[in-house]
Design an enzyme around this catalytic site. Structure first.
Site, PDB file in Angstrom:
ATOM      1  N   LEU A   1       0.822  -1.219   0.000  1.00  0.00           N
ATOM      2  CA  LEU A   1       0.000   0.000   0.000  1.00  0.00           C
ATOM      3  C   LEU A   1       0.848   1.257   0.000  1.00  0.00           C
ATOM      4  O   LEU A   1       0.474   2.276  -0.572  1.00  0.00           O
ATOM      5  CB  LEU A   1      -0.936   0.006   1.213  1.00  0.00           C
ATOM      6  CG  LEU A   1      -2.212  -0.830   1.123  1.00  0.00           C
ATOM      7  CD1 LEU A   1      -3.004  -0.703   2.417  1.00  0.00           C
ATOM      8  CD2 LEU A   1      -3.065  -0.402  -0.055  1.00  0.00           C
ATOM      9  N   GLY A   2       1.979   1.215   0.677  1.00  0.00           N
ATOM     10  CA  GLY A   2       2.828   2.393   0.747  1.00  0.00           C
ATOM     11  C   GLY A   2       4.079   2.106   1.537  1.00  0.00           C
ATOM     12  O   GLY A   2       4.134   1.140   2.310  1.00  0.00           O
TER      13      GLY A   2
ATOM     14  N   GLY B   1      10.513   6.174   4.714  1.00  0.00           N
ATOM     15  CA  GLY B   1      11.035   6.515   6.029  1.00  0.00           C
ATOM     16  C   GLY B   1      11.221   5.284   6.897  1.00  0.00           C
ATOM     17  O   GLY B   1      12.005   4.407   6.608  1.00  0.00           O
ATOM     18  N   PHE B   2      10.432   5.225   7.970  1.00  0.00           N
ATOM     19  CA  PHE B   2      10.587   4.157   8.931  1.00  0.00           C
ATOM     20  C   PHE B   2       9.508   3.081   8.795  1.00  0.00           C
ATOM     21  O   PHE B   2       9.448   2.187   9.632  1.00  0.00           O
ATOM     22  CB  PHE B   2      10.536   4.727  10.362  1.00  0.00           C
ATOM     23  CG  PHE B   2      11.747   5.524  10.717  1.00  0.00           C
ATOM     24  CD1 PHE B   2      12.855   4.904  11.264  1.00  0.00           C
ATOM     25  CD2 PHE B   2      11.791   6.887  10.505  1.00  0.00           C
ATOM     26  CE1 PHE B   2      13.976   5.641  11.604  1.00  0.00           C
ATOM     27  CE2 PHE B   2      12.906   7.628  10.846  1.00  0.00           C
ATOM     28  CZ  PHE B   2      14.008   7.003  11.397  1.00  0.00           C
ATOM     29  N   GLY B   3       8.646   3.155   7.813  1.00  0.00           N
ATOM     30  CA  GLY B   3       7.560   2.192   7.787  1.00  0.00           C
ATOM     31  C   GLY B   3       7.110   1.769   6.410  1.00  0.00           C
ATOM     32  O   GLY B   3       7.360   2.458   5.406  1.00  0.00           O
TER      33      GLY B   3
ATOM     34  N   LYS C   1       0.969  -2.930   9.157  1.00  0.00           N
ATOM     35  CA  LYS C   1       1.916  -1.816   9.198  1.00  0.00           C
ATOM     36  C   LYS C   1       3.208  -2.301   9.849  1.00  0.00           C
ATOM     37  O   LYS C   1       3.193  -2.851  10.941  1.00  0.00           O
ATOM     38  CB  LYS C   1       1.331  -0.623   9.966  1.00  0.00           C
ATOM     39  CG  LYS C   1       0.139   0.011   9.263  1.00  0.00           C
ATOM     40  CD  LYS C   1      -0.255   1.322   9.896  1.00  0.00           C
ATOM     41  CE  LYS C   1      -1.374   1.995   9.099  1.00  0.00           C
ATOM     42  NZ  LYS C   1      -1.729   3.324   9.629  1.00  0.00           N
TER      43      LYS C   1
ATOM     44  N   ASP D   1      -3.415  14.277  10.004  1.00  0.00           N
ATOM     45  CA  ASP D   1      -3.291  14.108   8.549  1.00  0.00           C
ATOM     46  C   ASP D   1      -4.661  13.870   7.909  1.00  0.00           C
ATOM     47  O   ASP D   1      -4.860  12.910   7.170  1.00  0.00           O
ATOM     48  CB  ASP D   1      -2.340  12.961   8.226  1.00  0.00           C
ATOM     49  CG  ASP D   1      -1.788  13.039   6.797  1.00  0.00           C
ATOM     50  OD1 ASP D   1      -1.941  14.106   6.167  1.00  0.00           O
ATOM     51  OD2 ASP D   1      -1.224  12.050   6.319  1.00  0.00           O
TER      52      ASP D   1
END
Length: 788
Positions: free
Chosen positions: A16-17, A20-22, A41, A139
């Site tokens: 999905l995406g 950075g850190f994830g 995640k 967000d």
């Protein structure tokens, strides 16, 4: 990663995406029938530093607990699992079948007002819950709003747990260049871009989504006024003045000029809905019938009638847009015509309107024309409120009496009922300010005390024949909001006294406003020493932190015979700081040797770990834990109790008196000892309260002290029903009035000292509960600690 099995259970099927850190994936849960999809995640970072790893673990667990709590809302994905594998961290969340709102807001597509209003209402209902949990989403954007396929409701996703933890890790490692912004350009408020988000930052982002829906333009493409930095968009949209005003306030450049809560914005939006007596709400794709909406629902736990009807078909329709334009123009004309009509304010006393030019924060203040408690649903109550707003007081009384029969424990209903019984007759007006939209339990405890006093005096014929009317104000437990509420209240010359606010922090924030306007304020639950220093118009019915601290010291030294203590507090809370300071002073001036505060642990730290803190305290030969949290960190204080698990005595301040403590900690809370201002066990006040509210355990020390505050104002009004008259009466050296327990006086400290309570099991049949109860002098605290 595609095809890989994580945690021996989750098979990755789609990315999905990442960044950075994830990384975020869609996975299949192979251990459940049908292999249902879920969102996985993955938090990744590289560090050999053990301290960093432990910090990440603590943050990860805390974030997971937050997501677990948020997922209790129907329109937020549920947290299904979280785990650690090979020094990597994973969150598993519910997968929402549907499409993102961004597909409905494709470039150039403009939605009508009748489509945008339910969109905003849907999300504001979610944010009302999110903010009540103390969480800022950070967000809000169309891509993070999923139109759920099964019912067309919007679901808010991506609370940024991975980004939050990742940024903290980057700062710890000194790699700030790796940090990821937790916002999206165009939707983020200025303060959020500077790293200082507020609740109103989420409202700004949602307002930008609404403006995008109306204009068809991405927020980053819209111009700004160079002089004020305000957004310019009205010329690109067809919108009523009412809706435009709501969106304008949501998106003001400075956060102080926006709505301060989702509840406040929601109430303003519902006024927009209520101005439309008729709206054509169907599309050719859905049905050919025409629906008339005569009155919007006000049940905050369900979507409005408009929302339910408009989500039946989500495809943009030129026919629907055309109808919407006509409806919008009609709304605008109607709104202007209504604004020119005479207005009757809910603040009427003896048919006297508030003088022209005085602005009241009416969305947060009510004598009965609006429901401020949005956490419950009671149709007869809403009917009564509607009748009050329309001036039909006889019908309001009938409806509110039915509401009382359905739910006798609701103090807002009783206050509005007593106000409706007054109708347009002459009355003395006072107000009570509480955090209804933030801390419902304690707010209702305070309201019950005021409602009981109002009910008693009005049933007895009033104050020398004049009834008592009570206005309720909601300050959301926010300092800035409490100041605004205070400013609105003081501008009404009919208001003769204020009881509030619900915490020491909000009381301190509002007190200077009341002092400057020479309006008496009686604080029923604030124990802060600083409150008494603000001015002569500020009074307290509660013992000070100095008295509470002394009681806790006495119990530690005389009963427990302990010397070494660790204090847990919130460095961001005036109340918490005050009690901690006074407790340390009580130890210093006790005259007892070797009394030591071994450590002060800040519960507000993002890396706070309850189990680690308790274990560290016990290892350092600490003998007692003292908890001085405020409501913001109460969950962390409860985790301290759970981690201690009766291995060490625990003392606490009055803020710990909340049903959440025994309800969550259960048997692990047995043996804790709190010092509370007053114990009303076996008093006539408790007997009357049980009869009035239907339950004995609804009457607390907050109820008693709010009742005392109301009785003091009633006596002041009986001597001289003016602002100056009330002040003079309460300032007299010999002023006293019977309270819930003993006499209420302000010239000297109350004779009664704080009382000790503990948690004990209560068994009814096969049902076992844990409740606060007065500490039984026949057994020692150590007996409870050792009883497993």
């Amino acid at each position: 990663m595609i095809g890989e099995l994580i945690g021996a259970r989750y098979k990755v099927i789609e990315v999905l995406g990442s960044g950075g850190f994830g990384h975020t994936y869609i996975a299949e849960d192979i251990q459940r029938p049908g292999n249902p999809r879920c969102v996985l995640k993955h938090l990744t970072f590289s560090s050999n530093d053990t301290a960093v790893f432990q910090q990440v673990r603590r943050l990860f667990q805390a974030e997971a607990e937050t997501l677990e709590r948020l997922g209790q809302h129907d329109q937020i994905p549920r947290l299904l699992a979280y785990f650690e594998e090979n020094h990597q961290f994973y969150l598993v969340q519910e997968f929402i079948e549907g499409h993102p709102l961004s597909t409905e807001l494709a470039k150039g597509i403009q939605l009508s007002e009748v489509e945008v209003v339910p969109l905003l209402e849907d999300v504001l209902n979610i944010l009302e819950y999110v903010h009540a949990q103390g969480v800022i989403h950070r967000d809000i954007k169309p891509a993070n709003l999923i139109r759920r396929r099964q019912d067309s409701k919007l679901v808010l996703i991506d609370f940024g747990a991975v980004k939050t933890i990742g940024n903290t890790v980057a700062e710890t490692m000194g790699e700030t260049s790796l940090s990821m912004p937790i916002y999206t350009t165009g939707y983020a408020a200025s303060e959020q871009c500077l790293g200082r988000p507020r609740f109103s930052s989420d409202l700004y982002s949602l307002g930008m989504v609404g403006i995008q829906a109306l204009t068809g333009s991405h927020p980053a493409q819209l111009p700004h006024d160079y002089g004020t930095s305000e957004l310019i968009w009205r010329d690109q949209a067809i919108s009523s003045d009412e809706l435009a005003a709501v969106l304008h306030k949501m998106t003001r450049f400075h956060f102080m000029e926006r709505f301060h809560s989702a509840s406040e914005a929601l109430q303003a939006l519902r006024k927009v809905i209520s101005t439309a007596p008729t709206l054509l709400t169907t599309s050719p794709e859905a049905t050919a019938t025409t629906t008339l909406i005569s009155e919007p629902t006000r049940d905050s736990e369900n979507s409005s009638q408009i929302t339910r009807m408009f989500t039946a078909s989500n495809k943009p329709s030129f026919a629907r847009v055309g109808l919407a334009i006509l409806g919008t123009l009609a709304i605008a004309v109607l709104g202007r015509s209504l604004s020119d009509a005479p207005n009757t304010l809910p603040w009427q006393v003896s048919r006297t309107l508030t003088p022209p030019g005085i602005s009241l924060e009416s969305d947060r203040i009510s004598t009965g024309s609006k429901q401020l408690n949005r956490w419950s649903s009671n149709p007869p109550k809403q009917q009564g409120i509607d009748h009050i707003a329309a001036g039909n007081y006889d019908k309001a009384v009938t409806a509110l009496e039915a509401a009382r029969a359905e739910n006798p424990s609701d103090p807002e209903t009783l206050i509005y009922l007593n106000n409706a019984r007054i109708g347009t007759s002459k009355a003395h007006l006072i107000a009570v300010a509480v955090p209804l939209s933030s801390t419902l339990d304690s707010a209702q405890e305070i309201l019950r005390g005021v409602a009981a006093a109002q009910n008693e005096i009005n049933q007895a014929g009033g104050i020398q024949g004049v009834s008592l009317k009570v206005a309720i104000a909601d300050d959301s437990n926010q300092r800035e909001v409490s100041q605004q509420v205070a400013e609105s209240l003081t501008k009404n010359p009919n208001l003769l006294g204020i009881i509030g606010h619900g915490t020491s922090d909000t009381s301190l924030a509002a007190a200077q406003v009341y002092q400057d306007q020479r309006l008496v304020m009686i604080a029923p639950v604030s124990s802060a020493m600083k409150l008494g220093e603000i001015g002569d118009h500020i009074f307290q019915t509660m013992p000070t932190d100095q008295q509470t601290a002394k009681a806790l010291k006495d119990y530690m030294v005389r009963v427990l015979q302990k010397r070494r203590v660790v204090v847990f507090y919130n460095s961001n809370s005036q109340y918490s700081q005050s009690l901690t300071k006074e407790f340390k002073a009580a130890l210093d001036y006790s005259g007892v040797a070797n009394l030591n505060v071994i450590e002060e642990v800040d519960l507000s730290r993002p890396d706070f770990d309850a189990e680690d803190s308790v274990n560290r305290a016990i290892a350092s030969k600490t003998e007692v834990l003292m908890l001085a949290p405020d409501n913001e960190v109460m969950d962390k204080a409860i985790r301290v109790i759970e981690s201690a698990n009766r291995r060490i005595p625990i003392l606490g301040g009055d803020s710990m008196f909340t049903a959440r403590v025994p309800k969550i900690a259960k048997d692990k809370a047995m043996g804790i000892v709190l010092a509370v201002p007053v114990d009303v066990t076996d008093t006539p006040f408790l007997q009357r309260g049980t009869k009035l509210w239907g339950q004995r355990d609804l009457i607390s020390w907050r109820t008693a002290l709010a009742y005392d505050a109301a009785q003091a104002l009633i006596k002041g009004l009986s001597q001289d029903p003016t602002r100056d008259g009330v002040y003079r009466a309460l300032s007299e050296p010999n002023f006293s009035v019977p309270g819930a327990k003993g006499m209420v006086s302000f010239q000297a400290k109350r004779n009664q000292l704080p009382s000790y309570i503990t948690v004990a099991p209560i068994t009814t049949g096969s049902n076992k509960r844990y409740l606060f109860t007065p500490l039984n002098p026949r057994f020692s605290n150590s007996t409870l600690l050792n009883k497993k």
